[in-house]
Design an enzyme around this catalytic site. Sequence first.
Site, short mmCIF file in Angstrom:
data_model
loop_
_atom_site.label_atom_id
_atom_site.label_comp_id
_atom_site.label_asym_id
_atom_site.label_seq_id
_atom_site.Cartn_x
_atom_site.Cartn_y
_atom_site.Cartn_z
N LYS A 86 0.85 -1.20 0.00
CA LYS A 86 0.00 0.00 0.00
C LYS A 86 0.88 1.24 0.00
O LYS A 86 1.90 1.28 0.70
CB LYS A 86 -0.91 -0.02 1.24
CG LYS A 86 -1.95 1.10 1.27
CD LYS A 86 -2.84 1.02 2.53
CE LYS A 86 -3.94 2.07 2.51
NZ LYS A 86 -4.81 2.00 3.70
N SER A 146 -9.88 2.31 2.65
CA SER A 146 -8.93 2.99 1.79
C SER A 146 -7.94 2.07 1.07
O SER A 146 -7.32 2.49 0.10
CB SER A 146 -8.12 3.98 2.62
OG SER A 146 -7.31 3.30 3.57
N SER A 181 -10.35 0.15 6.89
CA SER A 181 -9.70 0.23 5.57
C SER A 181 -9.04 -1.05 5.09
O SER A 181 -8.59 -1.11 3.95
CB SER A 181 -8.66 1.36 5.58
OG SER A 181 -9.31 2.60 5.49
#
Lengths: 494, 95, 483
Positions: free
Chosen positions: A78, A158, A182
Amino acid sequence: MTLCDLSLAEARDGLRRRDFTSTDITTDCLDAIAALNPKLNAFVTVTAERALEQAAQADRRLAAGETAPLLGVPLAIKDLFCTEGVRTTAGSRILGPFVPPYESTVTANLLRDGAVFLGKTNMDEFAMGSSNMTSAYGPVVNPWTRHGDNAQLVPGGSSGGSSAAVAARLAPGATATDTGGSIRQPASFCGIAGIKPTYGRCSRWGIVAFASSLDQAGPMGRTVRDCAIMLASMAGHDPKDSTSADIPVPDFEAACGRGVKGLRIGVPREYRSDGMSPEIEAMWQHGLAWLREQGATLVDVSLPHTKYALATYYIVAPAEASSNLARYDGVRFGLRQDGSDLQELYENTRAAGFGAEVRRRVLIGTYVLSAGYYDAYYLRAQKLRALILRDFTEAFEKVDALVTPTAPTAAFAMGEKMDDPVTMYLNDVFTVPANMAGIPGLSVPAGLDSAGLPLGLQVLGKPFDEETVFAVGAAIERAAAFATLPSLRAGVAL
Amino acid sequence: MALDPATVRRIAKLARIRVTDEEVTRLQTELSGILGWIEQLNEVDVSGVAPLAGVSHQRLPMREDVVNDGGKADAILANAPARVDHFFTVPKVVE
Amino acid sequence: MSYMLEGRTGSWEIVVGLEVHAQVISKAKLFSGAATAFGAEPNSQVSFVDAAFPGMLPVINRECVAQAVRTGLGLAAEINLESRFDRKNYFYADLPAGYQISQYQMPVVGRGSIEIVLEDGSTRHIGVTRLHLEQDAGKSFHDRDPVLSYIDLNRSGVALMEIVSEPDIRSPEEAGAYLRKLRSILRYLGTCDGNMDEGSMRADVNVSVRKTGEPFRTRCEVKNVNSIRFVMHAIEAEARRQIDVWEEGGEVEQETRLYDPGRGITRSMRSKEHAHDYRYFPDPDLLPLVLDPAWVEELRSALPELPDAKRARFIREYAIPAYDAGVLTVDQAVADYFETIAKGRDARLASNWVTGNLFAAMNETGRSIENPPVSAAHLGQLLDLIADGTINGRIAKDVFEAMVETGDAPAAIVESRGLRQVTDTGAIDTAIAQVLAANADKVAEYKSGKDKLFGFFIGQAMKATGGKANPAAVNEALRRALS
Ligand SMILES: [Mg+2]
Ligand SMILES: [Zn+2]
């Protein structure tokens, strides 16, 4: 069949057996990324050259008979994790040109264990969002589509780039972070597994901060076991993070096989909100029935303050974020927009560098901490947080784990729920309480809705008892036998 | 809690985010909506509850007084949008 | 008599509280492993934590906490076994994170007190409200470019103790005495070097004025004054300004001001024009600071003797005047120097030599007590030479000067320059006979009753012996010769 179809555990074991090389599987992943990323936009940065170098290095080590937990296994990272020498954007324009001169502890742990990094995955800006629509680098497309409908769906957020990458088989596993859901919500939307471990289990050092008291890194994988394998490498005490727990990391992978016989599984009655869709409710009941069939006892529990968790979160998280994001001021790194004086430089830089959702949250956070409002908002939220934690603590005196749906809906289409911010925030209603209490939470795919979209169940556990969470998650996974694949995936002609 | 335009401007100033007139109007609606939704928390009786800032189970760890960092001005300045030699630079500040 | 300022409408009392920022003596910074040394190359003592890079986290330095606790103990203050770090949020070019980690609601040290001694010998207690730990900011240079400010983050993250006084101070003199005493305590404790030139001790001065018996009026904060003298000047300048405002029918506005030593005035600080709203909240990257009571006791038992205790002991043990004891105990090194020579000797004489000749020699040579112009061992030997009659007090001053110049031991100087005291009565008698013969007229005057001339004869006789004669022996011989 491409090597991309292998689970992380299969890839790891195949590499150890020397059935194939790290270069083989890394090449397959990079080819799949090259083919699909233009459609999915799951990666912001692909580090193909670096990945192949790391793979070659891993192959040399494998050939020399070396072992390491993830030796040669390719992963997606990420873009919230700082990676030395590799641009790190946090999904924001304001960090656009930023190249960290350091490696986050979690990614350093993965490299130590032999992992290969394919690139950096797209995400909601500064991890603020539940759809990936707030990324400065464009939205991520969910590899799943509804039956008979080509509408592009969001992957959740997210960590939507990580979840889409794993679901579409561009990588066998990915790192992610979870401040209010997330990891779990995008896992649910993309039909994969993901765990937010206990607060303090993974070091936050080198992860771009959103809300420090809530942020926690975790893995995403196609199976619960894959998550367990990754988490064992990511976790561990870090003296550089004062909130990192000095507690040994158990054998999470082994815990996946424990079964649930004799476990007491709590069913929090407040999660059964009036508006819950019948499909979600049905899936939840299935999940509970599977656990009962495998020998668990179901216990009705009450978490009376849990319904306030989301509103509490929208004070605590923006408050911390407003302060954490003050460092993006155009002086030492990242974007700068000039101004006639320093104040103007700050205002121009931050107006140009932050997207609408980040600006909103920074303003909310600034407001709730400002003179005259602190007590009414921030202090009250801290007290509610104490009550939310107390609810969980009391529930865990009676049960070993809790099981709930992960999200109130399946993946929605891009453009939906965009009318007002609160509608979007409601996505995290089931996941936020775990962040407020700091407890571990895992999402596991449990079924499909009538449109053919995946739905996840959430397993919540006691602090630092991820082992039970993995055991329960693996039990649901076995019973669900979730085998449906998304339409967009590696090896499938477009 | 409905925010007036002056409050929106004040907090935008505090947060150092430039806002245009149209943005003030839009933010007024959005932020008021969020704050209005948050008002549900007023239902809860929190009297006597000790505030909780975080959930860590640790004691604050302390480092030893050892110099083991620094000496890397180049790395510190490598990402700087503006610099002169080993200084960051900003538009002149008048104190 | 209390200090008052006269205005057109009568006399005004001034009310002052001081916030002192004292740089903690430590090798590394409060929350990072970068060094704290003064005067390094720009940005060379900066970690990514100090520059607030994304994802960087603070870890507290144990020694900085220990220094704050030691200081609290030295100020006879409450030590809070649980304290907390808060973020103070504001934007500034040399504040990289956009917040300062400080202790707002729960400081590590609570109430304490400092005793000050004024010139007239009277003492007062000034309350200390609190002491907390916080980070220093970086440094901006505004004078190196016409349109740019340069930023150096070497100081960013260095540990500071902010020591806040009660508004108990009522005159510039008291403010000076408070700061000197505080600096003395910090130096004794080794927790801050008190060096105001290098900025390791800075004072924010809160000043208001009022008519006798009134409640407090609005105060202004004069920021970052960097010498004790300037603090005293700034208080007077700011108080005069406020008196003028009030007397002209105006209203003093609460604001932050700067002292301009060149013009002797304070002026409003432009960069602080905007009303501040620091939005303090607990730093979520740090947990509450919980101190082990046993550790605090360990620190307490290792504290050195502090100035007040030492002063009292000097008065008691050495029977020296209170004023001298105060002067000798301001600086621990001076006190140690004094004790080295006073032990087993005439302590009053020792005190006079230290506060007189030694201090004068330090002034002249620009040397410090750590590197004194005459070592304590040598000065002790000099006192011994006086005591055993080898030299007299007058010659001792010459010997001391020679010691400053050469660094030689006093005995060697006395020998090589032939400065031994003359006690041989024959030589003294001869000298006196010569003096009386050369001044027959004065002898006659003396004998006719002008007693004062005795001193003149003594002087002449001493001169004739090159100052080396034993003054008592000369006295006696002269009396004999004149009787
Ligand atoms: Mg101050
Ligand atoms: Zn301060």
